[in-house]
Design an enzyme around this catalytic site. Sequence first.
Site, PDB file in Angstrom:
ATOM      1  N   ASN A 177       0.937  -1.277   0.123  1.00 36.34           N
ATOM      2  CA  ASN A 177      -0.024  -0.042   0.006  1.00 36.34           C
ATOM      3  C   ASN A 177       0.921   1.253  -0.180  1.00 36.34           C
ATOM      4  O   ASN A 177       1.601   1.248   0.855  1.00 36.34           O
ATOM      5  CB  ASN A 177      -0.737  -0.097   1.246  1.00 36.34           C
ATOM      6  N   HIS A 210       1.064   6.197   1.785  1.00 38.87           N
ATOM      7  CA  HIS A 210       1.796   6.999   2.626  1.00 38.87           C
ATOM      8  C   HIS A 210       2.788   7.735   1.794  1.00 38.87           C
ATOM      9  O   HIS A 210       3.589   8.709   2.345  1.00 38.87           O
ATOM     10  CB  HIS A 210       2.147   6.823   3.853  1.00 38.87           C
ATOM     11  N   HIS A 270      -5.739   3.805  -1.379  1.00 40.33           N
ATOM     12  CA  HIS A 270      -7.032   4.138  -0.925  1.00 40.33           C
ATOM     13  C   HIS A 270      -7.474   5.472  -1.462  1.00 40.33           C
ATOM     14  O   HIS A 270      -6.785   6.481  -0.766  1.00 40.33           O
ATOM     15  CB  HIS A 270      -7.110   3.917   0.658  1.00 40.33           C
ATOM     16  N   ARG A 292      -9.546   8.289  -0.721  1.00 36.58           N
ATOM     17  CA  ARG A 292     -10.381   8.559   0.408  1.00 36.58           C
ATOM     18  C   ARG A 292     -11.464   9.933   0.141  1.00 36.58           C
ATOM     19  O   ARG A 292     -10.917  10.536  -0.791  1.00 36.58           O
ATOM     20  CB  ARG A 292      -9.512   9.081   1.499  1.00 36.58           C
ATOM     21  N   ARG A 320      -6.762  12.833   1.338  1.00 36.71           N
ATOM     22  CA  ARG A 320      -5.659  13.166   1.904  1.00 36.71           C
ATOM     23  C   ARG A 320      -4.427  12.497   1.465  1.00 36.71           C
ATOM     24  O   ARG A 320      -3.485  12.859   1.739  1.00 36.71           O
ATOM     25  CB  ARG A 320      -5.900  12.805   3.471  1.00 36.71           C
ATOM     26  N   GLU A 330      -8.947   0.573  -2.548  1.00 36.32           N
ATOM     27  CA  GLU A 330      -9.711   0.664  -1.356  1.00 36.32           C
ATOM     28  C   GLU A 330     -10.658   1.640  -1.495  1.00 36.32           C
ATOM     29  O   GLU A 330     -10.198   2.873  -1.892  1.00 36.32           O
ATOM     30  CB  GLU A 330      -8.749   0.614  -0.430  1.00 36.32           C
ATOM     31  N   THR A 378      -7.898   3.653   9.009  1.00 36.35           N
ATOM     32  CA  THR A 378      -9.184   2.746   8.885  1.00 36.35           C
ATOM     33  C   THR A 378      -9.285   1.778  10.173  1.00 36.35           C
ATOM     34  O   THR A 378      -8.577   0.936  10.485  1.00 36.35           O
ATOM     35  CB  THR A 378      -9.079   1.890   7.625  1.00 36.35           C
ATOM     36  N   GLU A 414     -11.080  -9.443   3.511  1.00 36.55           N
ATOM     37  CA  GLU A 414      -9.689  -9.025   4.237  1.00 36.55           C
ATOM     38  C   GLU A 414      -9.925  -9.007   5.711  1.00 36.55           C
ATOM     39  O   GLU A 414     -10.891  -7.927   5.871  1.00 36.55           O
ATOM     40  CB  GLU A 414      -9.107  -7.563   3.516  1.00 36.55           C
ATOM     41  N   HIS A 436      -3.431  -4.460   8.113  1.00 34.91           N
ATOM     42  CA  HIS A 436      -3.555  -3.217   8.956  1.00 34.91           C
ATOM     43  C   HIS A 436      -2.752  -3.435  10.101  1.00 34.91           C
ATOM     44  O   HIS A 436      -2.598  -4.615  10.784  1.00 34.91           O
ATOM     45  CB  HIS A 436      -5.113  -3.075   9.164  1.00 34.91           C
TER      46      HIS A 436
HETATM   47  N1  PXP Z   1      -5.820  -3.201   4.300  1.00 37.61           N
HETATM   48  C1  PXP Z   1      -6.900  -2.156   4.366  1.00 37.61           C
HETATM   49  C2  PXP Z   1      -8.006  -2.671   4.059  1.00 37.61           C
HETATM   50  C3  PXP Z   1      -6.381  -0.943   4.680  1.00 37.61           C
HETATM   51  O1  PXP Z   1      -7.352   0.158   4.839  1.00 37.61           O
HETATM   52  C4  PXP Z   1      -5.210  -0.639   5.100  1.00 37.61           C
HETATM   53  C5  PXP Z   1      -4.726   0.897   5.551  1.00 37.61           C
HETATM   54  O2  PXP Z   1      -5.155   1.733   4.243  1.00 37.61           O
HETATM   55  C6  PXP Z   1      -4.238  -1.757   5.083  1.00 37.61           C
HETATM   56  C7  PXP Z   1      -4.325  -2.865   4.681  1.00 37.61           C
HETATM   57  C8  PXP Z   1      -2.771  -1.176   5.300  1.00 37.61           C
HETATM   58  O3  PXP Z   1      -2.588  -1.186   6.659  1.00 37.61           O
HETATM   59  P1  PXP Z   1      -1.241  -0.433   7.092  1.00 37.61           P
HETATM   60  O4  PXP Z   1      -1.081   0.974   6.378  1.00 37.61           O
HETATM   61  O5  PXP Z   1      -1.259  -0.127   8.808  1.00 37.61           O
HETATM   62  O6  PXP Z   1      -0.187  -1.445   6.923  1.00 37.61           O
END
Ligand code: PXP
Length: 245
Positions: A10, A13, A46, A48, A52, A73, A104, A154, A195
């Site tokens: 992901n 960031h 994602h 949003r 952001r 996402e 999330t 998930e 997550h």
């Molecule tokens: N899976 C989903 C569905 C998420 O919303 C997120 C966070 O955006 C993640 C995984 C990844 O989480 P993290 O950034 O804490 O690794």
Amino acid sequence: MSRYIKLGVNIDHVATLRNARGGNYPNVVQSAKVAEQSGADSITVHIREDRRHINETDLENLLDTINVPLNLEIAAKEETVAIALKNQPKSVCFVPENRQEITTEGGLDVKKNFNHLKQMIDPMLKTDIKISLFIDPSEEQLYATKDLGVNTIELHTGAYANAFEKNIDLEFELNRLQSSAMLAEDLSLNCHAGHGLNFENVVSIAKIKNILELNIGHFIIADSIFNGLQNSIQKMKNIINEASK
Ligand code: PXP
């Protein structure tokens, strides 16, 4: 028997950092290419409501450039569903969204929002987009997902990650994930998880049978400040591969 767990990286960031100064550095597409070359099996972003981090231009540029599947996402809202239908990513993961949250915080309440989710998801079920729902590891959410006609979940590992960090209720949280993954298998649901995962807490998750894919973002991007994106991804993949043997 050895199995392979896919890693979705992901890159939200990277965009958070870029947006801090409003320019185009660090470049989101470049980070996706590095992730791909480092062994990411998919790229997750994602979009949003408040944009952001990732925006629609990022999504379009990523879809034009990357070779691995893109997992988008989104919240179950008309605006974001329309973006997904227009751009046709390989997969869409529906997540809950709350403007005030930092990230999330929990899974979708599929049972409570069944009719709304059905309305949002039905048009997508008729396309080639693979759909998953981001849910807490709870039986009723798995059954509700199945009833909705969605075949992938998930599991939200955030509560487990917090328990791991504080060393409180760790066994309880891990058990919930393990039994949900087992139930997913019984219900013929594909099981992903993610997550709050990092090099340490990912080990027990990667040992859970039936988990096919992990989505990891914040930790990998943060670790890459010290070690470089390629090294962070390769290290994560090695840890996952070793644990899932
Ligand atoms: N899976 C989903 C569905 C998420 O919303 C997120 C966070 O955006 C993640 C995984 C990844 O989480 P993290 O950034 O804490 O690794």
